[in-house]
Design a protein around this motif. Sequence first.
Motif, mmCIF file in Angstrom:
data_model
loop_
_atom_site.group_PDB
_atom_site.id
_atom_site.type_symbol
_atom_site.label_atom_id
_atom_site.label_comp_id
_atom_site.label_asym_id
_atom_site.label_seq_id
_atom_site.Cartn_x
_atom_site.Cartn_y
_atom_site.Cartn_z
ATOM 1 N N GLN A 182 -1.558 -1.344 1.307
ATOM 2 C CA GLN A 182 -0.668 -1.429 2.464
ATOM 3 C C GLN A 182 -1.402 -0.982 3.735
ATOM 4 O O GLN A 182 -1.239 -1.588 4.795
ATOM 5 N N LYS A 183 -2.209 0.070 3.615
ATOM 6 C CA LYS A 183 -2.995 0.534 4.767
ATOM 7 C C LYS A 183 -3.962 -0.550 5.219
ATOM 8 O O LYS A 183 -4.162 -0.754 6.413
ATOM 9 N N GLN A 221 -1.479 0.779 -4.361
ATOM 10 C CA GLN A 221 -0.565 0.016 -3.508
ATOM 11 C C GLN A 221 -0.482 0.615 -2.108
ATOM 12 O O GLN A 221 -0.422 -0.122 -1.127
ATOM 13 N N THR A 222 -0.512 1.933 -2.019
ATOM 14 C CA THR A 222 -0.526 2.586 -0.713
ATOM 15 C C THR A 222 -1.789 2.200 0.057
ATOM 16 O O THR A 222 -1.731 1.887 1.251
ATOM 17 N N GLU A 223 -2.920 2.222 -0.622
ATOM 18 C CA GLU A 223 -4.187 1.842 0.012
ATOM 19 C C GLU A 223 -4.161 0.389 0.476
ATOM 20 O O GLU A 223 -4.608 0.073 1.586
ATOM 21 N N ASN A 266 0.505 3.409 -7.762
ATOM 22 C CA ASN A 266 1.098 3.806 -6.481
ATOM 23 C C ASN A 266 0.025 4.120 -5.446
ATOM 24 O O ASN A 266 0.143 3.728 -4.273
#
Length: 174
Positions: free
Chosen positions: A84-85, A80-82, A77
Amino acid sequence: MELEELVSDAIKGDDGAFVSLMQACKTDLYKTAYAYLRNEADAIEAVQETTCRAYQSIQTLQHPEYAKTWLIRIMINVCQTELQKRKKVTVHPFLEDERSVDHQHSTIETTEALESLSPKERELIHLKYIQDLTIRQVAEVLEMPEGTVKTKLYQSLSRLKRWFEKGDDQHVSK
């Protein structure tokens, strides 16, 4: 001390047990982060973020035997957040970090083969063969039935096999 005992103690608020748990899992967490982010500094930062998130929510872990799976899920998670950034930020191509040119041919070929897969397929391959998780553990991490994991893993491996069977000149198109 067994990993499950460390987890149980960490859930009860033992900070030393939590630190020991993270020490026991740090290599697997780093490998997961590096597989996603492909950068040592970013992978280390992701391990730190995962440690922070895990510490804040360790009391929510209901089954100590799944601690490693739980930590890897948190890491995925975070990564994936990174990612997306990163998609939101445009970097000028001349300013991007240069990758080492001294990679062996087989490493480059393997990387290209893995890049030909979808992110979900790469995730499956990574969890099963790099992290050495069982089908059941992969199913838990990805929150899908074991049968689905087996099917998708078979399909991913078949795609990799076909990729390697093609000539080098055909690898350019995905």
